[in-house]
Enzyme design. Structure first.
Site, mmCIF file in Angstrom:
data_model
loop_
_atom_site.group_PDB
_atom_site.id
_atom_site.type_symbol
_atom_site.label_atom_id
_atom_site.label_comp_id
_atom_site.label_asym_id
_atom_site.label_seq_id
_atom_site.Cartn_x
_atom_site.Cartn_y
_atom_site.Cartn_z
ATOM 1 N N THR A 1 0.895 -1.340 0.091
ATOM 2 C CA THR A 1 -0.039 0.123 0.054
ATOM 3 C C THR A 1 0.896 1.112 0.120
ATOM 4 O O THR A 1 0.682 2.206 -0.939
ATOM 5 C CB THR A 1 -0.696 0.050 1.222
ATOM 6 O OG1 THR A 1 -1.804 -1.174 1.120
ATOM 7 C CG2 THR A 1 -1.877 1.107 1.224
ATOM 8 N N ILE B 1 0.363 -6.531 10.278
ATOM 9 C CA ILE B 1 0.162 -7.083 11.576
ATOM 10 C C ILE B 1 1.662 -7.963 11.916
ATOM 11 O O ILE B 1 1.823 -8.233 13.220
ATOM 12 C CB ILE B 1 -0.856 -8.384 11.425
ATOM 13 C CG1 ILE B 1 -1.459 -8.857 12.754
ATOM 14 C CG2 ILE B 1 -0.265 -9.424 10.442
ATOM 15 C CD1 ILE B 1 -2.829 -9.513 12.637
ATOM 16 N N ASP B 2 2.477 -8.154 11.039
ATOM 17 C CA ASP B 2 3.851 -8.642 11.095
ATOM 18 C C ASP B 2 4.811 -7.747 11.865
ATOM 19 O O ASP B 2 5.875 -8.309 12.200
ATOM 20 C CB ASP B 2 4.288 -9.050 9.958
ATOM 21 C CG ASP B 2 3.598 -10.478 9.204
ATOM 22 O OD1 ASP B 2 2.475 -10.717 9.906
ATOM 23 O OD2 ASP B 2 3.600 -10.463 7.775
HETATM 24 P P1 ATP Z 1 -0.417 -6.662 3.626
HETATM 25 O O1 ATP Z 1 0.672 -7.343 2.798
HETATM 26 O O2 ATP Z 1 0.024 -6.568 4.981
HETATM 27 O O3 ATP Z 1 -1.655 -7.481 3.673
HETATM 28 P P2 ATP Z 1 0.039 -4.471 1.596
HETATM 29 O O4 ATP Z 1 -0.454 -3.130 1.763
HETATM 30 O O5 ATP Z 1 1.496 -5.103 1.402
HETATM 31 O O6 ATP Z 1 -0.821 -5.309 2.976
HETATM 32 P P3 ATP Z 1 -0.782 -5.412 -1.287
HETATM 33 O O7 ATP Z 1 -1.783 -6.279 -1.353
HETATM 34 O O8 ATP Z 1 0.721 -5.909 -1.287
HETATM 35 O O9 ATP Z 1 -0.832 -5.457 0.643
HETATM 36 O O10 ATP Z 1 -0.900 -4.065 -1.461
HETATM 37 C C1 ATP Z 1 -2.001 -3.351 -1.323
HETATM 38 C C2 ATP Z 1 -2.423 -2.372 -2.498
HETATM 39 O O11 ATP Z 1 -1.215 -1.814 -2.865
HETATM 40 C C3 ATP Z 1 -2.685 -3.276 -3.893
HETATM 41 O O12 ATP Z 1 -3.797 -2.467 -4.297
HETATM 42 C C4 ATP Z 1 -1.483 -3.483 -4.567
HETATM 43 O O13 ATP Z 1 -1.597 -3.620 -5.945
HETATM 44 C C5 ATP Z 1 -0.773 -1.898 -4.393
HETATM 45 N N1 ATP Z 1 0.788 -2.016 -4.874
HETATM 46 C C6 ATP Z 1 1.626 -2.795 -4.240
HETATM 47 N N2 ATP Z 1 2.680 -2.493 -4.641
HETATM 48 C C7 ATP Z 1 2.468 -1.415 -5.567
HETATM 49 C C8 ATP Z 1 3.410 -0.616 -6.283
HETATM 50 N N3 ATP Z 1 4.643 -1.073 -6.592
HETATM 51 N N4 ATP Z 1 2.856 0.139 -7.208
HETATM 52 C C9 ATP Z 1 1.426 0.575 -7.003
HETATM 53 N N5 ATP Z 1 0.684 -0.180 -6.345
HETATM 54 C C10 ATP Z 1 1.052 -1.020 -5.489
#
Ligand code: ATP
Ligand code: MG
Length: 436
Positions: free
Chosen positions: A180, A207-208
């Site tokens: 995100t 959460i990690d």
């Molecule tokens: P968690 O892994 O803790 O559940 P997260 O935020 O890492 O949470 P992701 O599913 O990896 O979860 O990413 C959340 C959102 O961010 C998604 O909509 C994903 O497509 C977007 N996102 C991730 N990496 C990028 C990037 N490099 N550029 C644009 N958007 C991204």
């Protein structure tokens, strides 16, 4: 004994400029009388708090302080703000949404838009939102999950900017994990390139607890508390069966903080497996065998990302919608391998496999996390009104900080194998690295 090798990638050396927070411009609007603490623009939180030679301390390596300044960039009565939650669920999401809504409306912000189902709610095709007010968010902190929903999968920054401009949104709060905040960085880079005056402020949700340069993220304390409850039950199960073995799988795709802390907190774990420390099946079998023969029961805690290299030989990992690598289930893998091993030995082993992950992710935060979320939400609003952008609200040395997106997206925080926490876990459990 040889120095312990951690898998943590070597992070580049830090420079004072790495800590600089982008701003939208000069703050000219006098901050109205408030009960919030006013932060001086020069205040800093030292990056390094432990040292042996004070002359080598570099006070320029320091975080900006999150919070309200004596002047604001935005007149709150003139702006709308937006909130989005992305990635997996985490206890406290609703508490942060509620805190941002209350705080924004308290300053007189016109509208608070809550985007539905992650970045998808800001896309052209999937544009979807609800207006948040003190009535509809009033009791959302009593339940877990996200009131706004969440999703994975990328959205082009141009589309998100189109939505923000259409709704006249001046600040977007991005509540989510590393992915995100990477997405938020792309969005903020594009906003800067286009010369728009829109602030993007992240509230790290993992959460990690694996965000770099942040001591603690919301939901982590709750996760450890719930994991401990699961371990206590697993221990009871193991003790109640002949040669009882309980395997508890916990969250931790890349970092084993929940498993390590829950092991410390429970005192019932005999083997703790985390992604940072490789182990061998041979050493694991031997450790379980000797414990069952000596003590008649054994409890294994395994973080979901542990043993990835062992698993990859059998099941190559696949990618999820956000591009995260997903391997098979290490808990199921270990259960099957251990059962096959004891069958070969013709030795009894009553195995139970417990995976509390989803129930932990979806639960309500504990009191300490709930209070933390309230402060985080307020600090996020205060910082955004002060014209800060391109950063998250962090927590470092017991203080709320601002950390640039560019800094936290450099890597991932991992358990340091030679530091006190993991050394204490090792003292309480049996080593299965195959090195001893
Ligand atoms: P968690 O892994 O803790 O559940 P997260 O935020 O890492 O949470 P992701 O599913 O990896 O979860 O990413 C959340 C959102 O961010 C998604 O909509 C994903 O497509 C977007 N996102 C991730 N990496 C990028 C990037 N490099 N550029 C644009 N958007 C991204
Ligand atoms: Mg992630």
């Amino acid at each position: 004994m040889a120095a312990v090798q951690n898998q943590t990638p070597i992070l580049p050396k830090l420079n004072p400029t790495d800590f600089q927070i982008p701003t939208l411009g000069e703050c000219t609007f006098p901050t109205p009388p408030t009960r919030s603490e006013i932060i001086s623009e020069n205040e800093r939180i030292l990056y390094q708090s432990r040292f042996s030679d004070p002359s080598k301390l570099n006070p320029s390596l320091a975080f900006e302080v999150a919070g309200l300044r004596d002047h604001m960039f935005f007149d709150p009565h003139d702006i709308n703000v937006g909130i989005v939650t992305c990635g997996g669920l985490c206890p406290g999401l609703n508490d942060v949404i509620r805190a941002i809504t209350y705080s924004s409306l308290g300053y007189g912000v016109k509208k608070v838009y809550g985007f539905k189902f992650g970045y998808r709610g800001l896309s052209r095709q999937g544009r979807s939102y609800i207006l948040l007010d003190t009535k509809n968010v009033n009791t959302i902190h009593y339940i877990g999950g996200s009131f706004l929903g969440s999703s994975r999968g990328p959205v082009p920054p141009e589309e998100m900017i189109e939505t923000l401009k259409l709704l006249k949104i001046s600040v977007l709060f991005t509540i989510g994990g590393d992915g995100t905040q990477r997405g938020a960085k792309f969005l903020q880079d594009k906003i800067t390139e286009m010369g728009e005056k829109i602030s993007v402020i992240g509230i790290p949700k993992t959460i990690d607890n694996d965000i770099l340069y942040v001591d603690k993220t919301f939901g982590f304390d709750t996760a450890v508390e719930k994991a401990r409850e699961a371990i206590i039950c697993a221990h009871v199960e193991a003790k109640s069966a002949p040669h009882g073995l309980s395997i508890v799988k916990l969250m931790g795709r890349d970092s084993g903080f929940i498993s390590a802390k829950a092991t410390l907190a429970s005192g019932d774990v005999n083997i703790c497996l985390i992604p940072e420390e490789p182990f061998t099946l041979e050493a694991l079998f031997k450790a379980v065998e000797s414990r069952l023969l000596r003590q008649n029961h054994c409890v294994i805690v395994v973080a979901e990302g542990a043993g990835a290299e062992l698993m990859a030989k059998i099941q190559p990992p696949v990618k999820d919608a956000s591009g995260n690598l997903k391997g098979g289930d290490i808990g199921v893998f270990l259960k099957e391998q251990i059962q096959a091993h004891f069958k070969k030995l013709d030795m009894e082993c009553t195995t139970r496999y417990i995976d509390p992950s989803y129930t932990i992710r979806a639960c309500q935060p504990n009191a300490s996390d709930a209070a933390f979320c309230e402060e985080l939400g307020n600090k996020a609003v205060n910082s955004a009104l002060s014209g800060k952008t391109g950063c998250i609200v962090g927590f470092w040395n017991q203080q709320f900080t601002l950390v640039p997106f560019s800094l936290i997206t450099r890597g991932r925080k991992m358990v340091q194998l030679d530091e006190h926490m993991w050394c204490t876990v090792k003292a309480m459990t049996t080593d299965v690295t195959g090195r001893q």
